[in-house]
Design an enzyme around this catalytic site. Structure first.
Site, PDB file in Angstrom:
ATOM      1  N   GLY A 300      57.374 104.363  81.535  1.00 21.43           N
ATOM      2  CA  GLY A 300      56.008 104.748  81.885  1.00 21.43           C
ATOM      3  C   GLY A 300      55.139 103.521  82.086  1.00 21.43           C
ATOM      4  CB  SER A 301      51.465 103.258  82.206  1.00 17.36           C
ATOM      5  OG  SER A 301      51.323 104.171  83.261  1.00 17.36           O
TER       6      SER A 301
END
Length: 721
Positions: A300-301
Site C-alpha cells: 500500500g501507500s
C-alpha cells in the site's frame, strides 16, 4: 607271614580324576593370571569398571541476552517427579487415589490420569504424569504434601522468562534425549553450534558402597558451557511492543499484526513481533512463520515514501506544482483513482502526498520520473532482493513490472510485493541521511569462559540511494502527512513524527481475489522520530481488523504505533521537543538546586521549599540517598523535586502529576514505567500506600486531550487507495 599287595582300581580311578582336575585348575589359574582374559572378557578392564564410579558433569546451554544484558532464554534447574511403586521398599505409594488427588492440584495433569499411573502393577518406578521438568517452586509445593514414595530427579530445562517475547526471533529448543536439547526454530536453531553445551565427566575408584578409595585416581573432563548470545533486541521496547499488540489483537481480532522497531542509524532491530504469537515455553501455535521477514505482501501507500524520494532526488518534484486529483487516465488501461474516488480538486503536489493521492504518484512515475528511473530507484532501495538479515527463512517480494498498469500501481504500493523488513531497510535511508543500513539482530557471540568474541556484527551501509539533502526534504514532507494529512492519528505530543500511512488490498486465499468490505484491508504506518534526527524507526501493519462502522483502519495501527514510539522515546531519554524549548527559555534567574546526598531529609526539604520548589520525600530514613532532578539542575519555581531516603517507600498518589514528574519518580525508584495518553496523570497501576518492590511495573494513564479531527476520506478507512 606272607604279605600280598592288592591294587584297588576304584580308588585309583578317583585319585587319577582328582589329580587331573587339580592340574587342569592349576593350569587354568596360571593361564588366566598370565593372559588376564576369560571368555573374551578383559579381567583387568572388568575390575576397573567394577571399582570405578562415573558421574556426568552437566553443562549449560548458552544464554541469550538482550542488548542490555537481560536474559531472554536460559537454562534453569528443573525436576522430574517419579513415584516408587514396588512394595518391597518402605517408601512407596500406598494410596494411589489419595496421592493423585494431592498431586493434581500442582501438576498439569488430571487426577484420574495420575491415579492410573500410580496404580500400575509389576513396576518398580513410574514418571508421574504432568511431572516432567517442573520448576523449583512446584517441587517445594509437592514436598509440602509429604507423599511417601515421591522422588525428584534433577534436570535442566530451557526457559524463556518473558513468555511471549519475540518468539519468532528467538525460537525454541527440542529435547534429543535425557537432558540433551538442540535448537529447533529461530536463533536457537541457527546459532545451535554456538549455544550447544558439552557435558563433562568424573570417574574415581571406590569401594562397593561408593566411598572413594585412598588413591581414587580421579579423572575429570570439564564440562563446556555453550557460548552466550547478545542480541540487538531491547527487552523494554520489545515488552511495550508485545503488550500493545496484545491489546489491539484482543480488541480488533485481526488476521495478523506485524511490528518492527529499528535504530535507523545502525540497522539494529530493537523489537520485532507478530500476531498470532506463541509462548516458546508451550509452543501453542501451528504456524511458526516469522511474518516480519517471510511474508511478502502488497504494502500500500508506505511504498509512496520511496517513489517520492526518487522524484526529489532526480529533481523532478515541485511541491507547489498543481494537478487535478480524482482520476488519472492512461491509454488502453482503466483509469487510476484516488482512494476517495473523487479526489480533492486541483491541489499541489505536497497536498497530494498529505492526502495519499494515487493520481499524484502515478503522474510522478509516468510523467516525471519515467518507469525505468523509478525501477532503478526501487532496486537502489533494495526492494527487489532479501536484506540478508541474520534470521532464518527470509523471503523477498517481487516487483511486478511487466505492463504499464503494473508499473503505475507499483509506484503507490499495489501489485508489487515486499516484506516488512525490506521496507524497514529502505526507510533507514530516509531517516539516516541517505545511508541505507542492513538490519541485524545478533550483536555478538561470546565464549563464557575465555570471554573471547566468536562472532560480532557491526553496522553496515548497504547503499546510498539518495542524498542527505533529499532525505531531509522527504522527512519534512512526511511530517506534514502527520500534522495535516492522513497521518493525523499518529501524532505524539511533544515529538515531531515523519511518516506515511498505508492501506493495501489483501488477496483472499480461499478464492484468490481481493477481499472486499469494511476493514478488509491491510492497514499500516511507517514512522520515524524525532523528525530532524530520527532515533527510532517503527513499522506497524494490521491485517483485516474487525472494525465497527464508525472506526477507521488507522485506529488499531495508531494504538500500537503511538504507544510503542512514545514509550520507547521516553525510555531512551529523548526529551519531548517542547520541553527542550522550555529549557532553552529558562533565564539566569532559574533556581539551581544543590546536591543533598547525605544530608538530613528534613533540612533539604526546608531549603528546597524556601526556593519555591514542590518537594516529595520518599522512604522511612532520615538522610537523603538520591534526588531527582540531579544536583545543579536549573529549575523554575514551583517545579517538583523528589528526595529519596533509605527504607521502604510507599507509593504516592500521582493524580495530577505531569509526565516529567512521573518520569522523575520512575527514575529515582529505578522501576519500569509506561504511560498512556497525555495531559496529567489520572490513574496508576500501583496502589497508593503500597510498598514499592524491586521489579514492580508502573503504568500511568493521563487524561487524553481532544483528538485532532480526521477527514473521513482519509485513506485509513475501510477502502483502498
Amino acid at each position: 607271614m606272607e604279605n600280598k599287595f592288592k591294587f584297588n582300581w576304584g580308588a585309583g580311578v578317583i585319585m587319577l580324576f582328582f589329580s587331573l582336575l587339580f592340574f587342569v585348575l592349576i593350569g587354568r589359574f596360571f593361564y588366566i593370571a598370565y593372559t588376564k582374559h576369560i571368555e573374551n572378557v578383559d579381567l583387568k578392564a572388568y575390575a576397573e569398571e567394577k571399582w570405578t564410579r562415573h558421574k556426568t558433569l552437566d553443562a549449560n546451554r548458552g544464554t541469550i541476552f538482550d542488548r542490555r544484558g537481560e536474559a531472554i532464554a536460559e537454562d534453569i534447574p528443573s525436576y522430574t517427579v517419579t513415584a516408587t511403586l514396588d512394595k518391597k521398599y518402605p517408601a512407596h505409594i500406598k494410596d494411589p487415589a489419595g496421592a493423585a488427588a494431592k498431586l493434581a492440584g500442582v501438576l498439569d495433569a488430571d487426577e484420574s490420569t495420575i491415579e492410573e499411573a500410580l496404580s500400575k502393577k509389576k513396576l518398580f518406578e513410574v514418571q508421574v504424569p504432568g511431572g516432567r521438568k517442573i520448576s523449583h517452586s512446584e517441587k517445594e509445593k509437592i514436598e509440602k504434601l509429604k507423599i511417601e514414595g515421591i522422588e525428584f530427579r534433577p534436570e535442566t530445562k530451557r526457559y524463556y522468562p518473558n513468555q511471549t517475547f519475540a518468539p519468532y526471533v528467538i525460537g525454541y529448543t527440542n529435547e534429543q534425549g535425557q537432558n540433551e536439547i538442540s535448537g529447533a526454530l529461530g536463533l536457537e536453531k541457527t546459532l545451535d553450534k554456538y549455544l550447544k553445551e558439552t557435558n563433562g565427566s568424573l570417574s574415581f575408584k571406590s569401594d562397593t558402597k561408593g566411598v572413594k578409595l585412598p588413591d581414587p585416581r580421579e579423572r575429570i573432563k570439564k564440562p563446556k558451557n555453550g557460548s552466550n548470545v547478545y542480541l540487538t533486541l531491547d527487552e523494554k521496547i520489545q515488552m511495550v511492543l508485545e503488550q500493545s499488540m496484545d491489546k489491539v489483537n484482543k480488541k480488533y481480532k485481526p488476521e495478523k499484526i506485524i511490528g518492527i522497531v529499528a535504530d535507523p542509524k545502525t540497522g539494529k532491530i530493537l523489537a520485532m513481533s507478530n500476531r498470532p504469537a506463541f509462548n516458546p515455553n508451550k509452543r501453542n501455535i501451528k504456524d511458526f512463520t516469522n511474518l516480519a521477514i517471510s511474508d511478502p505482501y502488497e504494502p500500500g501507500s508506505t511504498m509512496k515514501i520511496f517513489t517520492l524520494a526518487a522524484a526529489i532526488q532526480e529533481g523532478v518534484y515541485n511541491g507547489n506544482e498543481t494537478y487535478q486529483s480524482g482520476q488519472y487516465k492512461i491509454p488502453h488501461n482503466r483509469p487510476i483513482s484516488d482512494h476517495n474516488r473523487v479526489g480533492w480538486g486541483t491541489i499541489t503536489f505536497n497536498e497530494g502526498v498529505q492526502n495519499s493521492s494515487n493520481v499524484l504518484f502515478s503522474k510522478l512515475a509516468r510523467e516525471k520520473l519515467g518507469y525505468d528511473r523509478l525501477l532503478n530507484y526501487l532496486k537502489k532501495f533494495g526492494l527487489d532482493r532479501p536484506t540478508g538479515i541474520d534470521l532464518p527463512n527470509e523471503k523477498a517480494g517481487r516487483i511486478l513490472y511487466n505492463y504499464e498498469i503494473e508499473k503505475l500501481t507499483t509506484a503507490f504500493g499495489q501489485g508489487t510485493t515486499v516484506t516488512p523488513i525490506q521496507q524497514i531497510q529502505a526507510a533507514t535511508a530516509i531517516a539516516n541521511g541517505g545511508k541505507m543500513m542492513k538490519p541485524y539482530v545478533i550483536d555478538k557471540v561470546v565464549d563464557p569462559s575465555s570471554k573471547k568474541v566468536l562472532m560480532q556484527h557491526k553496522p553496515e551501509v548497504v547503499g546510498t540511494p539518495i542524498s542527505e539533502k533529499t532525505s531531509k526534504e522527504v522527512r519534512d514532507i512526511l511530517e506534514t502527512v502527520v500534522t495535516k494529512g492522513t497521518g493525523k492519528p499518529y501524532q505524539i505530543k511533544g515529538y515531531s513524527i515523519a511518516g506515511k500511512t498505508g492501506t493495501a488490498q489483501v488477496v483472499d486465499k480461499e478464492n484468490g481475489r481481493y477481499a472486499h468490505g469494511w476493514g478488509k484491508n491491510l492497514f499500516s504506518f511507517m514512522g520515524m522520530a524525532p523528525k530532524d534526527d530520527p532515533k527510532l524507526l517503527v513499522y506497524i501493519a494490521v491485517d483485516r481488523p474487525h472494525l465497527k462502522n464508525n472506526e477507521l483502519g488507522s485506529y488499531p495501527v495508531s494504538d500500537i504505533f503511538t504507544t510503542v514510539m512514545k514509550n520507547s522515546l521516553q525510555y531512551l531519554n529523548i526529551e519531548p521537543e517542547d520541553e527542550k524549548v522550555t529549557k532553552r527559555k529558562i533565564s539566569d534567574s532559574s533556581v539551581k538546586i544543590d546536591d543533598y546526598s547525605g544530608k538530613e531529609a528534613a533540612d533539604a526539604e526546608k531549603q528546597l521549599k524556601q526556593k519555591g520548589m514542590k518537594v516529595l520525600t520518599l522512604g522511612s530514613g532520615s538522610q537523603v540517598i538520591s534526588q531527582q532532578p540531579s544536583a545543579h539542575s536549573g529549575l523554575l519555581p514551583g517545579e517538583r523535586v523528589i528526595l529519596r531516603t533509605e527504607g521502604d517507600v510507599q507509593m504516592p498518589d500521582l493524580t495530577g502529576w505531569s509526565l516529567t514528574d512521573v518520569l522523575k519518580f520512575s527514575k529515582i525508584m529505578d522501576i519500569d514505567a509506561s504511560v498512556k495518553g497525555s495531559g496529567f496523570a489520572s490513574k496508576q497501576s500501583l496502589k497508593k500506600g503500597s510498598v514499592i518492590k524491586d521489579k514492580d511495573y508502573l503504568t500511568v494513564e493521563f487524561d487524553k486531550p481532544e483528538m485532532p479531527s480526521v477527514n473521513l476520506s482519509d485513506e485509513s478507512g475501510g477502502g483502498t487507495e
